[in-house]
Scaffold this motif. Structure first.
Motif, PDB file in Angstrom:
ATOM      1  N   ASP A 196       0.975  -1.185   0.029  1.00 59.92           N
ATOM      2  CA  ASP A 196       0.047  -0.083  -0.062  1.00 59.92           C
ATOM      3  C   ASP A 196       0.880   1.217  -0.074  1.00 59.92           C
ATOM      4  O   ASP A 196       1.658   1.497   0.703  1.00 59.92           O
ATOM      5  CB  ASP A 196      -0.940  -0.006   1.272  1.00 59.92           C
ATOM      6  CG  ASP A 196      -1.964   1.025   1.012  1.00 59.92           C
ATOM      7  OD1 ASP A 196      -3.053   0.511   0.733  1.00 59.92           O
ATOM      8  OD2 ASP A 196      -1.966   2.118   1.029  1.00 59.92           O
ATOM      9  N   SER A 197       0.604   2.224  -0.852  1.00 63.44           N
ATOM     10  CA  SER A 197       1.524   3.313  -0.934  1.00 63.44           C
ATOM     11  C   SER A 197       1.262   4.270   0.553  1.00 63.44           C
ATOM     12  O   SER A 197       2.192   5.101   0.767  1.00 63.44           O
ATOM     13  CB  SER A 197       0.734   4.457  -2.295  1.00 63.44           C
ATOM     14  OG  SER A 197      -0.585   4.500  -1.806  1.00 63.44           O
ATOM     15  N   ARG A 198       0.285   3.839   1.471  1.00 58.91           N
ATOM     16  CA  ARG A 198       0.269   4.523   2.497  1.00 58.91           C
ATOM     17  C   ARG A 198       0.875   3.828   3.666  1.00 58.91           C
ATOM     18  O   ARG A 198       0.024   2.615   3.976  1.00 58.91           O
ATOM     19  CB  ARG A 198      -1.383   5.017   2.796  1.00 58.91           C
ATOM     20  CG  ARG A 198      -1.868   6.158   1.857  1.00 58.91           C
ATOM     21  CD  ARG A 198      -3.197   6.501   1.945  1.00 58.91           C
ATOM     22  NE  ARG A 198      -3.738   6.972   3.113  1.00 58.91           N
ATOM     23  CZ  ARG A 198      -4.921   7.309   3.579  1.00 58.91           C
ATOM     24  NH1 ARG A 198      -5.761   7.168   2.253  1.00 58.91           N
ATOM     25  NH2 ARG A 198      -5.146   7.673   4.680  1.00 58.91           N
ATOM     26  N   ARG A 199       1.845   4.142   4.450  1.00 54.28           N
ATOM     27  CA  ARG A 199       2.338   3.251   5.255  1.00 54.28           C
ATOM     28  C   ARG A 199       1.400   2.983   6.339  1.00 54.28           C
ATOM     29  O   ARG A 199       1.358   1.724   6.749  1.00 54.28           O
ATOM     30  CB  ARG A 199       3.584   4.197   6.010  1.00 54.28           C
ATOM     31  CG  ARG A 199       4.312   3.312   6.784  1.00 54.28           C
ATOM     32  CD  ARG A 199       5.669   3.774   7.092  1.00 54.28           C
ATOM     33  NE  ARG A 199       6.330   3.002   8.152  1.00 54.28           N
ATOM     34  CZ  ARG A 199       6.175   3.224   9.362  1.00 54.28           C
ATOM     35  NH1 ARG A 199       5.020   3.803  10.016  1.00 54.28           N
ATOM     36  NH2 ARG A 199       6.969   2.246  10.426  1.00 54.28           N
ATOM     37  N   GLU A 200       0.430   3.915   6.838  1.00 56.67           N
ATOM     38  CA  GLU A 200      -0.649   3.495   8.145  1.00 56.67           C
ATOM     39  C   GLU A 200      -1.477   2.708   7.492  1.00 56.67           C
ATOM     40  O   GLU A 200      -1.935   1.775   8.537  1.00 56.67           O
ATOM     41  CB  GLU A 200      -1.227   4.748   8.583  1.00 56.67           C
ATOM     42  CG  GLU A 200      -2.125   5.304   7.562  1.00 56.67           C
ATOM     43  CD  GLU A 200      -1.414   6.431   6.472  1.00 56.67           C
ATOM     44  OE1 GLU A 200      -0.337   6.425   6.146  1.00 56.67           O
ATOM     45  OE2 GLU A 200      -2.271   7.379   5.866  1.00 56.67           O
ATOM     46  N   HIS A 201      -1.819   2.415   6.507  1.00 54.36           N
ATOM     47  CA  HIS A 201      -2.777   1.435   5.885  1.00 54.36           C
ATOM     48  C   HIS A 201      -2.138  -0.103   5.957  1.00 54.36           C
ATOM     49  O   HIS A 201      -2.669  -0.909   6.472  1.00 54.36           O
ATOM     50  CB  HIS A 201      -3.153   1.738   4.380  1.00 54.36           C
ATOM     51  CG  HIS A 201      -4.230   2.635   4.216  1.00 54.36           C
ATOM     52  ND1 HIS A 201      -5.080   2.841   2.987  1.00 54.36           N
ATOM     53  CD2 HIS A 201      -4.782   3.404   5.060  1.00 54.36           C
ATOM     54  CE1 HIS A 201      -5.951   3.730   3.134  1.00 54.36           C
ATOM     55  NE2 HIS A 201      -5.907   4.086   4.466  1.00 54.36           N
ATOM     56  N   GLY A 202      -0.861  -0.173   5.623  1.00 57.56           N
ATOM     57  CA  GLY A 202      -0.070  -1.108   5.999  1.00 57.56           C
ATOM     58  C   GLY A 202      -0.030  -1.620   7.388  1.00 57.56           C
ATOM     59  O   GLY A 202      -0.386  -2.890   7.600  1.00 57.56           O
ATOM     60  N   LEU A 203       0.312  -0.700   8.102  1.00 56.97           N
ATOM     61  CA  LEU A 203       0.278  -1.175   9.492  1.00 56.97           C
ATOM     62  C   LEU A 203      -1.318  -1.808  10.125  1.00 56.97           C
ATOM     63  O   LEU A 203      -1.206  -2.384  11.017  1.00 56.97           O
ATOM     64  CB  LEU A 203       0.726   0.283  10.352  1.00 56.97           C
ATOM     65  CG  LEU A 203       2.222   0.663  10.152  1.00 56.97           C
ATOM     66  CD1 LEU A 203       2.490   1.939  10.851  1.00 56.97           C
ATOM     67  CD2 LEU A 203       3.118  -0.714  10.178  1.00 56.97           C
ATOM     68  N   GLN A 204      -2.207  -0.979   9.658  1.00 50.90           N
ATOM     69  CA  GLN A 204      -3.504  -1.057  10.156  1.00 50.90           C
ATOM     70  C   GLN A 204      -3.787  -2.663   9.820  1.00 50.90           C
ATOM     71  O   GLN A 204      -4.449  -3.320  10.366  1.00 50.90           O
ATOM     72  CB  GLN A 204      -4.471  -0.003   9.369  1.00 50.90           C
ATOM     73  CG  GLN A 204      -4.503   1.196  10.229  1.00 50.90           C
ATOM     74  CD  GLN A 204      -5.168   2.219   9.456  1.00 50.90           C
ATOM     75  OE1 GLN A 204      -6.033   1.982   8.512  1.00 50.90           O
ATOM     76  NE2 GLN A 204      -5.426   3.377   9.965  1.00 50.90           N
ATOM     77  N   ALA A 205      -3.408  -2.792   8.332  1.00 51.30           N
ATOM     78  CA  ALA A 205      -3.703  -3.979   7.641  1.00 51.30           C
ATOM     79  C   ALA A 205      -3.127  -5.228   8.654  1.00 51.30           C
ATOM     80  O   ALA A 205      -3.734  -6.215   8.813  1.00 51.30           O
ATOM     81  CB  ALA A 205      -3.499  -4.069   6.257  1.00 51.30           C
ATOM     82  N   LEU A 206      -1.911  -5.002   8.926  1.00 55.43           N
ATOM     83  CA  LEU A 206      -1.270  -6.008   9.801  1.00 55.43           C
ATOM     84  C   LEU A 206      -2.148  -6.191  11.245  1.00 55.43           C
ATOM     85  O   LEU A 206      -2.511  -7.418  11.411  1.00 55.43           O
ATOM     86  CB  LEU A 206       0.274  -5.610  10.045  1.00 55.43           C
ATOM     87  CG  LEU A 206       1.215  -5.890   9.187  1.00 55.43           C
ATOM     88  CD1 LEU A 206       2.419  -5.162   9.425  1.00 55.43           C
ATOM     89  CD2 LEU A 206       1.334  -7.207   8.721  1.00 55.43           C
TER      90      LEU A 206
END
Lengths: 301, 301
Positions: B32-42
């Motif tokens: 994901d281009s948005r880092r926070e989306h990656g963290l939320q997804a984890l």
């Protein structure tokens, strides 16, 4: 008390179910011009007895009118002519100003309370009736100063027994707001259905490609033509007013897209998103009732 | 197999949840281009690892593109340039023709399968992801003859694992039908929200008088402007075509009401009711999922 329900469709039938369950009605009389509706209502335990209008007017403490608003205008003066000052009549119609005008000078005007419970579904008839249709929605009472204090109290008691929040409004004001916030969405839905039915000849394509969003947006197109025709007629000017603006807004999207102005469409959509915040509380309320997933699933395509 | 999900929003995130639960994905990479989306997804267990696009292209057997259709056109050639003929790329976008054209002459075109799962909600972002978003809906596969047989098989296997029914369609045809049955309902909804927000200055009135029908009709107005702007752009001509007819239909209601032709409005509404029969099967299906009451309650006013 003895409650007479005039009109045994979705609204009348659902009132019958809740008012027995919550003990508000000791006895439920049912009146319907269609014999089969009366029989279905008995079978479904929406009412205790089918009676004629005269009997209802003689025996009921409270008469509830749950018929199309055109029929209400025809029937209301007749009912006020048959009841005594100890009885109360309440209507449930989606328009209020013309109904109130229709009994303006009636000697028993004060026994009538004009109301609009904001609840319903796109389905009609006794089979559409179900429990808890009204709970947590608003019940609008219009022009209460023209009704007797005890009649208004009875109406308030009724709506509170259905777990509705009561809002008082001038009738003309109600009709304006109802056109803006409620009536218009039926026309946008009917028009959407007509558009798709004309454009998309394949029923399989409609069924397969219909997103949850489309289903949700077109849902009101299943509504009763009779009931809504009456509403359009009685709320004509307010509806024309809001329809003109609606056409403008759709046309605006059309023109922005035609001009490849996608910044423009973005701005319009971002503005429109605001409606979500305003309705949110309601959304959360419905979410608390476990509707969030059903309400949310399927609507992106 | 190892699945890379590119775009960790509602669709990508919901894919992550279901593909782990049904065992389709042994390993879920997230881009994901948005880092926070990656963290939320984890955090939300939508994926197992956050990786960059290069890693995804090296390690994934199957890459799923769940980003706005404009971004897909930008990214797809790049991805096909980084993968081998043993990998498969699948997109989930609401438009298909331009996406397919964008890789028409790519040497690895056959590794790409163009698809459109008809599922979603008006919400976006990783938090909007939930289980069983796709089940019992249609998954459209477009131009499968341009994709390798094994790539199409992988796509079919994926959609079947999500309990979707698979439909094959020409891409241009898909875009026409999607405009008619799905895209138009977003514009009618955005326009309705703008109309009400402009007409009705009182937020309390909007909240109180908003019928379930209005909430249902305006629901899509909460959708993502970015995502829909891309769709309008790519499906411009089909949309203009259906928007013109939609404006005509709303105008027709407006004129019939203005002329007091309520027989005319009755006929139009009775015609529109037909949409109910066509969508009925779906309605029953959703009813079987226990959605009938939530779908039905509140929508008459």
């Amino acid at each position: 008390m003895t409650v007479a329900i005039i009109g045994l469709g979705l609204i009348g039938g659902s009132l019958g179910l809740d008012l027995k369950a919550n003990g508000f009605a000791e006895r439920r009389l049912g009146v319907d011009s269609r014999r089969e509706h009366g029989l279905q209502a008995l079978e479904l335990d929406l009412i205790d007895e089918v009676v004629d209008l005269e009997t209802a007017c003689q025996e009921a403490d409270l008469l509830l009118l749950a018929i199309p608003v055109g029929a209400t205008i025809g029937l209301l003066p007749e009912i006020l002519g048959q009841i005594t000052a100890r009885q109360t009549v309440l209507d449930m119609g989606s328009t209020k100003a013309e109904i109130i005008r229709s009994v303006k000078n009636h000697p028993l005007r004060a026994r009538f309370v004009a109301a609009h419970p904001m609840a319903g579904t796109e389905f009609s008839g006794p089979q559409a009736a179900h429990r808890n249709l009204f709970q947590e929605n608003a019940a609008i009472i219009c022009g209460q100063e023209q009704s007797a204090a005890d009649a208004v109290k009875t109406a308030e008691k009724l709506f509170k027994s259905l777990f509705m929040r009561i809002i008082y409004m001038d009738a003309e004001e109600h009709d304006v707001h109802a056109a803006y916030v409620s009536h218009i969405s039926h026309i946008s839905s009917f028009a959407l259905a007509l558009t798709v039915l004309e454009k998309e000849k394949s029923e399989a394509n409609i069924f397969n490609l219909a997103s949850g969003g489309f289903r949700s947006t077109v849902r009101l197109a299943k509504s009763s033509p009779k009931m809504w025709g009456d509403v359009y007629k009685q709320n004509k000017n307010n509806l024309l007013d809001v329809l003109d603006l609606y056409v403008e807004k759709v046309q605006l999207f059309r023109d922005l897209i035609a001009q490849d102005d996608f910044e423009g469409t973005y701005e319009q959509m971002a503005q429109a998103n605001e409606i979500g915040r305003i309705l949110e509380v309601g959304g959360e309320r419905r979410e608390a009732r476990g509707e969030s997933r059903e309400e949310r699933v399927e609507s992106r395509e």
